[in-house]
Design a protein around this motif. Structure first.
Motif: not given
Length: 252
Positions: A98-115
């Motif tokens: 669950a931590t791996a999925l949560l980290l991946s989802g947050c990283a996708l949002l912060a590193v790519y989707v928002v920019p």
């Protein structure tokens, strides 16, 4: 977490990044490259001077694409694994998967989707060559700002949780993140250098394919690394050997 565990998770993160990169490569080749070819065709049709290719288009779309995607996958997998080692147990009572999925989802949002929402990806023929430095700087500024605000949001949520409870603390932290990102969107300059006659369908499909590549990369990494981390951190106990069967003695 001791250094041996961190080292093992780092190796597993890089392997998971490689596997995720292979899946992203398939998406990039079948979804992204056709739109790149159309954009290049538009550029060549409207160019006044044709420059000689240093690297052929065929090599760019095969070996070049594979090298770029796979190296990126391994690199981001290692970085994400180190972030995972820091985040595990600090972001809530989540297991390794669950931590791996949560980290991946947050990283996708912060590193790519928002920019991406502020400065979306552009195909060839879109963008002025004279402003590439400015555009690159703005994009990385937006990415760094998004990551820092995501970290601050996590800290804020943990600080508010004892007083507001997990649900309301999460809602308040996410609302603060959205507000600050909205302000960044409003104050950072807009970049719109799409040629007047550039096909809107090609631009739209290229941007969707770019987003699909990142979703595939981060999603596959979260699933693969979560499984590898689970096996590393919570190994299954070895099964005890079954006792030998007792056979009845035959009567004499």
């Amino acid at each position: 977490m001791n250094s041996a565990t961190v080292r093992n998770l780092l190796v597993r993160g890089m392997l998971a990044g490689l596997a995720a990169g292979l899946l992203a490569l398939v998406v990039a080749y079948f979804l992204g490259e056709p739109n790149v070819d159309k954009a290049i065709g538009f550029e060549e049709a409207h160019a006044h001077e044709h420059e000689m290719e240093i690297v052929s288009r065929g090599l760019q779309s095969t070996a070049g694409l594979a090298t770029g995607v796979l190296v990126y996958g391994v690199a981001f997998g290692g970085i994400a694994a180190l972030a995972y080692c820091f985040a595990l147990g600090r972001v809530g009572r989540f297991g390794p998967r669950a931590t791996a999925l949560l980290l991946s989802g947050c990283a996708l949002l912060a590193v790519y989707v928002v920019p991406f929402l502020k400065y979306p990806a552009n195909p060839p023929a879109v963008g002025n060559a004279d402003t590439i430095g400015k555009r690159t700087t703005l994009y990385f500024l937006m990415m760094v700002l998004s990551v820092l605000l995501a970290v601050a949001t996590t800290i804020l949520g943990k600080r508010l949780a004892p007083r507001l409870g997990n649900w309301y603390a999460t809602v308040a932290a996410v609302a603060a993140f959205a507000l600050l990102i909205g302000l960044a969107f409003a104050f950072l300059p807009v970049v719109n250098e799409v040629p007047q006659n550039f096909p809107a369908t090609v631009l739209w499909r290229f941007r969707l394919s770019a987003l699909a590549i990142q979703i595939t990369l981060w999603g596959a990494f979260g699933l693969a690394f979560g499984e590898l981390a689970e096996r590393q951190l919570n190994p299954k106990p070895a099964k005890a050997a079954a006792p030998p069967a007792i056979t009845a003695a035959s009567p004499r």
